[in-house]
Design an enzyme around this catalytic site. Structure first.
Site, PDB file in Angstrom:
ATOM      1  N   LYS A 283      17.766  11.155  34.478  1.00 49.95           N
ATOM      2  CA  LYS A 283      19.078  11.295  35.121  1.00 49.95           C
ATOM      3  C   LYS A 283      19.075  10.803  36.564  1.00 49.95           C
ATOM      4  O   LYS A 283      18.033  10.656  37.207  1.00 49.95           O
ATOM      5  CB  LYS A 283      19.589  12.722  34.982  1.00 49.95           C
ATOM      6  N   ARG A 318      15.770  18.252  26.198  1.00 48.99           N
ATOM      7  CA  ARG A 318      16.462  17.092  25.604  1.00 48.99           C
ATOM      8  C   ARG A 318      15.986  15.844  26.331  1.00 48.99           C
ATOM      9  O   ARG A 318      16.250  15.693  27.520  1.00 48.99           O
ATOM     10  CB  ARG A 318      17.975  17.285  25.741  1.00 48.99           C
TER      11      ARG A 318
HETATM   12  N1  LIG Z   1      23.383  19.529  25.833  1.00 45.26           N
HETATM   13  C1  LIG Z   1      23.317  18.383  26.539  1.00 45.26           C
HETATM   14  N2  LIG Z   1      23.865  17.271  26.045  1.00 45.26           N
HETATM   15  C2  LIG Z   1      23.817  16.118  26.774  1.00 45.26           C
HETATM   16  C3  LIG Z   1      23.177  16.083  28.031  1.00 45.26           C
HETATM   17  C4  LIG Z   1      22.589  17.295  28.517  1.00 45.26           C
HETATM   18  O1  LIG Z   1      22.011  17.373  29.622  1.00 45.26           O
HETATM   19  N3  LIG Z   1      22.687  18.414  27.751  1.00 45.26           N
HETATM   20  N4  LIG Z   1      23.107  14.923  28.738  1.00 45.26           N
HETATM   21  C5  LIG Z   1      23.635  13.795  28.262  1.00 45.26           C
HETATM   22  C6  LIG Z   1      23.466  12.517  28.997  1.00 45.26           C
HETATM   23  O2  LIG Z   1      22.350  11.763  28.528  1.00 45.26           O
HETATM   24  P1  LIG Z   1      22.507  10.505  27.547  1.00 45.26           P
HETATM   25  O3  LIG Z   1      21.269   9.705  27.531  1.00 45.26           O
HETATM   26  O4  LIG Z   1      22.975  10.968  26.226  1.00 45.26           O
HETATM   27  O5  LIG Z   1      23.591   9.611  28.270  1.00 45.26           O
HETATM   28  P2  LIG Z   1      25.040   9.082  27.884  1.00 45.26           P
HETATM   29  O6  LIG Z   1      26.007  10.194  28.140  1.00 45.26           O
HETATM   30  O7  LIG Z   1      25.279   7.917  28.819  1.00 45.26           O
HETATM   31  O8  LIG Z   1      25.005   8.660  26.438  1.00 45.26           O
HETATM   32  C7  LIG Z   1      24.400  13.773  27.015  1.00 45.26           C
HETATM   33  N5  LIG Z   1      24.381  14.987  26.283  1.00 45.26           N
HETATM   34  N1  LIG Z   2      26.314  11.793  30.567  1.00 39.18           N
HETATM   35  C1  LIG Z   2      25.566  11.690  31.700  1.00 39.18           C
HETATM   36  C2  LIG Z   2      25.715  12.614  32.740  1.00 39.18           C
HETATM   37  C3  LIG Z   2      24.945  12.499  33.892  1.00 39.18           C
HETATM   38  C4  LIG Z   2      24.024  11.465  34.008  1.00 39.18           C
HETATM   39  C5  LIG Z   2      23.171  11.335  35.237  1.00 39.18           C
HETATM   40  O1  LIG Z   2      23.239  12.206  36.115  1.00 39.18           O
HETATM   41  O2  LIG Z   2      22.401  10.359  35.341  1.00 39.18           O
HETATM   42  C6  LIG Z   2      23.865  10.550  32.965  1.00 39.18           C
HETATM   43  C7  LIG Z   2      24.647  10.660  31.809  1.00 39.18           C
END
Ligand SMILES: Nc1nc2c(c(=O)[nH]1)N=C(COP(=O)(O)OP(=O)(O)O)CN2
Ligand SMILES: Nc1ccc(C(=O)O)cc1
Length: 338
Positions: A283, A318
């Site tokens: 993140k 996660r």
């Molecule tokens: N429960 C939970 N769900 C989540 C969380 C999280 O911290 N907790 N973070 C996310 C963001 O990561 P992602 O790689 O899926 O990114 P994107 O939103 O760009 O697909 C998406 N989903």
């Molecule tokens: N859905 C997301 C929410 C936050 C971030 C991030 O802080 O990098 C990335 C994806």
């Protein structure tokens, strides 16, 4: 709104935890972890006051129920949830795992030791645009159907009741909602009719608005209080509390300082007596603290933050980088076995 939160404090691990539990001076909190005191946070006169209470000040302490046991997941160790983003635009791996590539990625994550697969078809990164229900279903359902036989439970990462329904029909057995069931009014009533575990993540606003100057008086207290409200709403809709898992929502309506306060104070979420999921993987706060390195260079920081989460009683991590996280968790466990 609750005005008092009592959570574990004085966390101890490994041999020290074992000795203190044996002597009646500590209680088990999570795998490998015990606590020796209670923290009390009280809101009064617009401010939050904190004090420390002895172990016996909150009689009847019970460790969280385990909604994942029914899915065959072990209770004695932290779990690793591997992320499969079936999206063209996710912040760290958008466009890499759509269709057959998503299925292959899911298979690799299981081989690398993922306990759960989290499959999502809509990026919720700051500023992202909403995806239609049909588009999201078309993205995730074929991958869920193909991944369901891989031997680990599949969770669907969605805010929409119709996508939840299609995903559960395709073989998912956990729902992960980054809006804590607030985005789609049909989500909670629908889930009340189903018995699956539900992950409620804290956020404010929508991905479009959430990073526009997020403000809290006391971020730890307010996130716990808002998660408590989300749990109460879910229960009022008919979802058993024993099915809920909570998540502070790192990077969702949070500044770097908010994210750090929530990870450092993660044990405060145990006030809810529910399993805690932590999502720090790659993140942006990790980039911001490291010269703005891009997402593909954030693995070391992701592991450090994840291990800090385990030290504070996180039950599920996660992550994008499953093999690396499993290795880190293995060492963490080897140093903390009760
Ligand atoms: N429960 C939970 N769900 C989540 C969380 C999280 O911290 N907790 N973070 C996310 C963001 O990561 P992602 O790689 O899926 O990114 P994107 O939103 O760009 O697909 C998406 N989903
Ligand atoms: N859905 C997301 C929410 C936050 C971030 C991030 O802080 O990098 C990335 C994806």
């Amino acid at each position: 709104m609750i005005d008092e939160q009592i959570s574990p404090l004085g966390l101890v691990r490994g041999a020290e935890a074992q000795a203190l539990i044996g002597a009646g001076l500590a209680l088990a909190l999570a795998p490998g972890l015990a606590f020796t005191r209670h923290a009390r946070a009280r809101r009064a006169g617009g401010a939050v006051h904190r004090d420390i209470l002895p172990l016996d000040a909150a009689p009847g302490y019970t460790p969280p129920a385990d909604p994942l046991a029914a899915l065959g997941l072990p209770g004695e160790r932290p779990l690793v949830m591997g992320i499969v983003n079936v999206t063209p635009d996710s912040f760290s791996d958008g466009g890499r795992f759509q269709g057959a590539a998503g299925v292959q990625h899911a298979e690799r994550l299981v081989a690398a030791g993922a306990d759960i697969l989290d499959i999502g078809g809509e990026s919720t990164r700051p500023g992202s645009a909403e995806v239609s229900v049909q588009e999201e279903i078309d993205r995730v359902c074929p991958v869920i159907a193909a991944a369901a036989p891989f031997g680990v439970p599949v969770s669907v990462d969605t805010r929409k009741a119709a996508v939840m329904q299609a995903a559960l029909a395709a073989g998912a057995t956990i729902v992960n909602d980054v809006s804590a069931l607030a985005f789609d009014p049909a989500a909670a009533p629908y889930l009340a009719t189903i018995g699956c575990p539900v992950i409620l993540m804290h956020t404010r606003g929508t991905p479009q608005t959430m990073q526009q100057d997020p403000r809290y008086g006391d971020v730890l207290f307010e996130v716990v209080a808002e998660l408590a409200s989300s749990c109460a709403l879910a229960q009022a809709a008919g979802i058993d509390r024993g099915r809920l898992i909570v998540d502070p929502g790192i990077g969702f309506a949070k500044t770097v300082a908010h994210n750090l306060a929530l990870i450092d104070g993660l044990h405060a979420l145990h006030a809810l007596r529910l399993p805690i999921l932590l999502g720090v993987s790659r993140k942006s706060f990790i980039g911001r603290l490291n010269g703005d390195i891009p997402a593909d260079g954030r693995l070391p920081g992701s592991l450090a933050a994840a291990m800090a989460g385990l030290d504070r009683g996180a039950r599920i991590l996660r992550v994008h980088d499953v093999a690396e996280t499993v290795q880190a968790v293995t060492i963490w466990r080897a140093l903390s076995v009760l």
